[in-house]
Write a protein that holds these residues in place. Structure first.
Motif: not given
Length: 103
Positions: A14-23, A57-65, A87-96
């Motif tokens: 729902a977020d038009e300002n979203a960036v997905i970040l894989d660390v 910095k104005s974007k919203n970051y959806y972060v996972y590992c 925003y941290n993804l609980i469980g990461g890509i393992t539980e995706w």
């Protein structure tokens, strides 16, 4: 902020300002990643910080590992650098459950 997968996905979609970040590492990233993710490896220390600093910095970051630990740390670092929405993804890509892109 830690989000369950369900909340992370519904908020992201729902977020038009979203960036997905894989660390994760580049090798891990190349084994498969969430669509449209950018990869900045948190294990690169100061280089990680330097690259994060170049992001908007104005974007919203959806972060996972892999499991949610490194991404939680990445969100903390981002908050310290002035990113308000990481925003941290609980469980990461393992539980995706969603689609994983395999290069």
């Amino acid at each position: 902020m830690n989000l369950t997968q369900e909340d992370w996905v519904s908020q992201f979609e729902a977020d038009e300002n979203a960036v997905i970040l894989d660390v994760r590492t580049e090798d891990e990233f190349n084994e498969g990643f969430i669509a449209n993710a950018i990869n900045i490896d948190i294990h690169r220390g100061q280089d990680f910080v330097n690259e994060i600093e170049t992001l908007d910095k104005s974007k919203n970051y959806y972060v996972y590992c892999r499991s949610g630990m490194r991404s939680a740390k990445a969100c903390e670092i981002m908050n310290q650098l002035g990113f308000e929405n990481a925003y941290n993804l609980i469980g990461g890509i393992t539980e995706w459950d969603g689609e994983v892109i395999e290069p």
